[in-house]
Design an enzyme around this catalytic site. Structure first.
Site, PDB file in Angstrom:
ATOM      1  CG  ASP B 303      -2.096   1.047   0.984  1.00 13.05           C
ATOM      2  OD1 ASP B 303      -2.139   1.692  -0.087  1.00 13.05           O
ATOM      3  OD2 ASP B 303      -2.909   1.212   1.909  1.00 13.05           O
ATOM      4  CG  HIS B 307       0.273  11.478   0.842  1.00 13.21           C
ATOM      5  ND1 HIS B 307      -0.680  11.816  -0.096  1.00 13.21           N
ATOM      6  CD2 HIS B 307      -0.197  10.382   1.484  1.00 13.21           C
ATOM      7  CE1 HIS B 307      -1.683  10.957  -0.014  1.00 13.21           C
ATOM      8  NE2 HIS B 307      -1.412  10.073   0.935  1.00 13.21           N
TER       9      HIS B 307
END
Lengths: 312, 422
Positions: B303, B307
């Site tokens: 996953d 960011h």
């Protein structure tokens, strides 16, 4: 004289940051400040040349005024920055805001913000001490200190006292900070609300007692604190109506008779008279609600004084 | 020139053997003892382990549309550095991958410029809005390996049932990011001790479990291949274990962080611990490890959710969910699961290579003659320490930043081509 003040430059994020002895030391300094507030000339020259910045990202009139008054009475210069939380998601980042303010030469930040953990960020970005004036539901240590001071002043100690806090526990930063501080000073605390307004694992986290029934929560209490019940919790599906809430949880003559006769009645304000507390109680001889407000200024004076290097 | 990997401990059929591997162009030509050098490029793997390249079913490459966070080049570079040779890209880009043009864009860019193979996961519903089924059959023609609205979760059971029925017509697995929106609300971390203490909104395990229970029932009814992304609670794993026993066609994955980290890390408001599903309790973490060992959990997926620093460097509540995964995955799992005696190295390799490769039905994930040479050479005694300076991902949002871990990927080969060298 040697300065024994070890609060200089320290942050106040929550009461967990201070030991029992340190909290008592703050209470004693508060006592001294309170005496100054009772004078005709309410001003100390101590912090001349220091600049305090209040950073408020959440609406607050009372707390902001209390802090600013406190700083003014110590002769610090005070500048204020106010913005709504919504502007944060659109406008300048907190980091840039603090960098900008810091460039202007701030010595101490006082921050209120709806997001838990933000005071830590202000310290990270500024390198300056920060006093938490409320971060979301997380902590409100100056409120807790003024509450504790108010009890301490009346009773001389918190050791062995039974304190009942009633109301919207789930959304209250006041409760969380109070639980830490009161526990440290030896009180036993019972929190009371319907399950939908009670966070999980309270006993495990705070070592308090959880009670869903008002009468048994108030039994033999030395101190009773009401919390503001907000109507918006109804539309969030957490309780059916203010009327039903009042039936079960209001502080009234009828309900507080289960507590000790001379139990202190407290409320952090602003009050919803007739919802969580009836005027007959709020305005009674047992109530110290107005004194709490006065003590708030003294506590904040003490904290600003200590953090910026005042002598003790 | 052919390449000869000499003196390594090779992972063959579930165990380690001292063998040499001869790579001819894209493929493994020969595996043998003491293959003689015949003007080959020799790679001395003495003391190192040679593993089948890792396969990641769950990653976010942010390309197209969010290339401030990552793009296909930086993402696949980071993947290669982490020992991955095939990664699957989730469709929540801008635009959402719900059409053949975007599938084709990702595949072509990865093929031309990438450092690992990229398989594409298409959106289950158009714009992942949970309303209309996307053009699944057309995207299958362009090579998608699964469909998912990852990051979003179809709330309407009727729409989900129809989408699963439709997908099962073409035998493509449906991956669910299980999250009931009302229960999750505006939660930030696991609902429990720490959400109470920190005054942060809680995301209860129930928000995950209730969708898993529902989708298992929908899979039973639709005969769809259901895959559950990033399981994180003991109860969720129990539900899947029971469903598997009953013969429901369900598989699931777990992330390294749910195997290794718990909710208490959120206490200092570090936004690199903010992830969905949230870090849970020690009991849940132990259940994840147990599920991995007993086979309830089919494989590990990172996953990988990059960011940008300036997006994560802010108030906890306002920072986005997700953490970086490729570069820390193997070393963190090796250090904190294998070296601690929780699982064997062999199981870790199965769960990072062989099992996810089987899931996407590609002929990878094992070292065999004739297969493509997807190989990861690791030194288990050497250490890594990720820093904002040495990470290859554009984003540095990992809880392992500046931490030293054992198990270093020394070299990665993808289709016989060297894609990473330490």
């Amino acid at each position: 004289m040697k300065n024994t003040n070890n609060f200089v430059g320290r942050n106040l994020y929550d009461l967990a940051d201070f030991s029992k002895e340190e909290i008592i030391s703050i209470l004693k300094t508060t006592q001294a400040m309170k005496e100054i507030n009772l004078r005709d000339y309410k001003k100390l020259p101590t912090l001349r040349g220091k600049t305090v910045c209040t950073l408020f990202f959440e609406n607050s009139t009372r707390t902001k005024m209390s802090f600013e008054l406190a700083a003014n009475r110590l002769s610090a210069d005070v500048v204020s920055f106010s913005a709504s939380t919504s502007s944060l998601t659109k406008g300048e980042s907190l980091q840039d805001t603090v960098y900008t303010l810091n460039a202007m030469g701030i010595d101490l930040y006082i921050i209120r913000h709806s997001c838990p953990g933000t005071p830590q960020l202000v310290n990270k970005y500024s390198g300056k001490p920060v006093l938490n004036a409320g971060d979301g539901r997380h902590a409100h240590p100056t409120q807790a200190l003024l509450d504790i001071f108010s009890i301490w002043e009346k009773r001389g100690t918190l050791e062995g006292l039974k304190i009942a806090i009633v109301g919207d526990i789930a959304h209250s930063r006041v409760v969380r900070s109070n639980l830490i501080g009161m526990k440290k000073l030896g009180a036993s605390v019972t929190v009371c609300a319907p399950k939908t307004l009670m966070p999980s694992k309270m006993e495990e986290v705070y070592g308090c007692t959880v009670d869903y029934d008002l009468k048994s929560a108030l039994k033999d209490a030395d101190v009773i604190m009401g919390l503001r019940m907000q109507l918006e919790r109804q539309s969030e599906g957490l309780f059916p109506s203010l009327e039903e809430y009042t039936k079960r949880y209001v502080l009234s003559k009828e309900t507080i008779k289960f507590a000790k006769k001379d139990a202190l009645i407290m409320h952090p304000g602003p009050m919803n008279r007739g919802i969580e507390i009836l005027p007959e109680i709020a305005d009674s001889n047992q109530s110290i609600i107005i004194e709490q407000v006065a003590n708030g200024v003294a506590v904040r004076m003490a904290l600003i004084y200590l953090t910026l290097g005042g002598k003790i | 020139m052919k390449k000869l990997i000499k003196n390594g401990k090779i992972y063959l059929d579930g165990k380690f053997e001292n063998k040499d591997i001869l790579i001819n162009d894209e493929k493994i030509e020969q595996i043998g003892s003491d293959i003689q050098n015949d003007n080959f490029e020799v790679i001395d793997a003495k003391g190192n382990f040679v593993l089948p390249g890792f396969v990641d079913l769950h990653s976010h490459l942010r390309d197209p549309g969010q290339t401030n966070k990552e793009d296909i080049v930086s993402g696949t570079k980071a993947a290669a550095k982490g020992g991955f040779t095939t990664i699957c890209a989730m469709p929540n880009t801008e635009p959402i991958v719900d059409n053949v043009a975007t599938v084709e864009y990702i595949k072509r860019k990865a093929k031309d410029l990438g450092y690992s193979k990229v398989e594409v996961i298409g959106a289950l519903t158009k714009k992942s809005e949970g309303k209309e089924i996307s053009e699944i059959a057309s995207m299958i023609e362009y090579g998608i390996v699964a469909v998912s609205d990852d990051g979003h979760c179809v709330q309407n059971a009727k729409i989900k049932l129809n989408a699963m029925k439709y997908a099962s017509s073409f035998d493509i697995p449906v991956i669910v990011h299980p999250e009931e929106y009302n229960l999750a609300g505006s939660g930030q971390i696991n609902a429990g001790k720490y959400s109470t203490k920190l005054g942060l909104g809680g995301i209860p395990g129930l928000a995950e479990e209730i969708i898993i229970a529902r989708d298992i029932m929908l899979a039973e009814s639709s005969k769809c291949r259901l895959h559950i992304a990033h399981v994180s609670t003991a109860k969720a794993i129990d539900l899947i274990r029971e469903a598997k026993k009953k013969g429901v066609s369900v598989t699931c994955e777990v992330t390294p962080h749910h195997l290794l980290l718990t909710e208490d890390l959120c206490e200092n408001f570090d936004t690199n611990t903010k992830v969905k599903p949230p870090l849970r309790t020690e009991k849940d973490r132990k259940a994840c490890i147990a599920g991995l060992i007993d086979g309830t959990i089919d494989f590990i997926a990172t996953d990988h959710a990059p960011h940008a620093d300036y997006e994560k460097e802010r108030e906890f509540v306002l920072a986005p969910f997700g953490i970086n995964g490729f570069e820390s995955a193997f070393a963190s799992l090796y250090s904190e699961l294998v070296l601690t005696g929780n699982i064997s190295l062999e199981l870790l390799i199965e769960k990072m290579s062989t099992a996810p490769a089987k899931f996407i039905k590609k002929n990878i994930g094992e070292i065999k003659e004739g297969r493509v040479a997807d190989l990861t050479i690791v030194n288990l005694d050497d250490t890594i320490c990720l820093t904002s300076g040495n990470m290859l991902s554009k984003s540095k949002n990992t809880p392992y930043l500046n931490k030293t871990l054992k198990g270093k990927v020394i070299q990665t080969f993808c289709n016989g081509r060297e894609t990473w060298k330490a």
